[in-house]
Design a protein around this motif. Structure first.
Motif, PDB file in Angstrom:
ATOM      1  N   ASP A 286      -2.825  11.887  -0.233  1.00  0.00           N
ATOM      2  CA  ASP A 286      -4.040  11.076  -0.111  1.00  0.00           C
ATOM      3  C   ASP A 286      -3.712   9.874   0.769  1.00  0.00           C
ATOM      4  OD1 ASP A 286      -6.290   9.515  -0.339  1.00  0.00           O
ATOM      5  OD2 ASP A 286      -6.353   9.568  -2.526  1.00  0.00           O
TER       6      ASP A 286
ATOM      7  N   GLU B 163       0.595   5.838  -0.418  1.00  0.00           N
ATOM      8  CA  GLU B 163      -0.256   7.029  -0.426  1.00  0.00           C
ATOM      9  C   GLU B 163       0.145   7.872  -1.630  1.00  0.00           C
ATOM     10  OE1 GLU B 163       1.644   6.624   2.671  1.00  0.00           O
ATOM     11  OE2 GLU B 163       0.050   5.439   3.561  1.00  0.00           O
TER      12      GLU B 163
ATOM     13  N   ASN C  25      -5.709   7.723   1.758  1.00  0.00           N
ATOM     14  CA  ASN C  25      -6.685   6.680   1.425  1.00  0.00           C
ATOM     15  C   ASN C  25      -7.955   6.794   2.267  1.00  0.00           C
ATOM     16  OD1 ASN C  25      -4.974   5.509  -0.574  1.00  0.00           O
ATOM     17  ND2 ASN C  25      -3.828   4.522   1.073  1.00  0.00           N
ATOM     18  N   PHE C  26      -8.997   6.181   1.795  1.00  0.00           N
ATOM     19  CA  PHE C  26     -10.301   6.129   2.449  1.00  0.00           C
ATOM     20  C   PHE C  26     -10.854   7.524   2.745  1.00  0.00           C
ATOM     21  CE2 PHE C  26      -7.901   2.319   3.744  1.00  0.00           C
ATOM     22  CZ  PHE C  26      -8.649   1.369   3.058  1.00  0.00           C
ATOM     23  N   GLY C  27     -10.620   8.467   1.824  1.00  0.00           N
ATOM     24  CA  GLY C  27     -11.165   9.813   1.974  1.00  0.00           C
ATOM     25  C   GLY C  27     -10.346  10.742   2.847  1.00  0.00           C
ATOM     26  N   ASN C  28      -9.225  10.290   3.345  1.00  0.00           N
ATOM     27  CA  ASN C  28      -8.350  11.127   4.179  1.00  0.00           C
ATOM     28  C   ASN C  28      -7.320  11.828   3.296  1.00  0.00           C
ATOM     29  OD1 ASN C  28      -9.490  10.346   6.724  1.00  0.00           O
ATOM     30  ND2 ASN C  28      -8.455   8.373   6.460  1.00  0.00           N
TER      31      ASN C  28
ATOM     32  N   GLY D  44       0.825  -1.203   0.000  1.00  0.00           N
ATOM     33  CA  GLY D  44       0.000   0.000   0.000  1.00  0.00           C
ATOM     34  C   GLY D  44       0.860   1.254   0.000  1.00  0.00           C
TER      35      GLY D  44
END
Length: 140
Positions: free
Chosen positions: A97, A85, A99-102, A83
């Motif tokens: 980013d 960012e 992830n997951f909208g953060n 993973g």
């Protein structure tokens, strides 16, 4: 005749000396403000240790992605954890980013001959990173 020859030699030497004295050092480093592109380039050209976890967490930035490496006693894994960012530039800011909208927006500041990177969010210091294998400790 000898007097005129000495005068001419003196004036030529004087002109040459003035020419050397008035030359600027071409090795002077530009100390102007870094652009966001310069700052991201500095991030991309190094490995960065997370303050407080210098011997356990390291980040690299490449091609719009931030990679995380974990280690123990400053020995880091050869491969990043799964993973990443994504990051990009918007105006004078680095957009990360998580992830997951953060999504975080940071202003970057460098110090200590570009060996310390500080990430500011809304004017408050959020994260500090140290360039691996640099002399950042001398600046602390």
């Amino acid at each position: 005749m000898k007097t005129n020859s000495k005068k001419v030699t003196f004036f030529i030497t004087l002109i040459i000396a003035i020419g050397f004295i008035s030359c600027e050092d071409s090795n002077e480093e530009f100390t102007g403000e870094l652009t966001i592109h310069d700052k991201v380039s500095l991030l991309e050209n190094g490995e960065w240790l997370l303050k407080g976890f210098e011997n356990r967490v390291m980040y690299t930035f490449k091609n719009g992605q931030r990679f995380t490496f974990y280690g123990a006693d400053s020995v880091f894994a050869d491969k990043a954890i799964p993973g990443t960012e994504d990051y990009s530039i918007s105006g004078d800011f680095l957009i990360l980013d998580l992830n997951f909208g953060n999504i975080k927006t940071y202003e970057l500041q460098f110090s200590c001959d570009h060996n310390i990177a500080e990430f500011y969010e809304d004017g408050a210091l959020h994260t500090t990173m140290y360039k691996k294998d640099s002399n950042y400790e001398q600046c602390l």
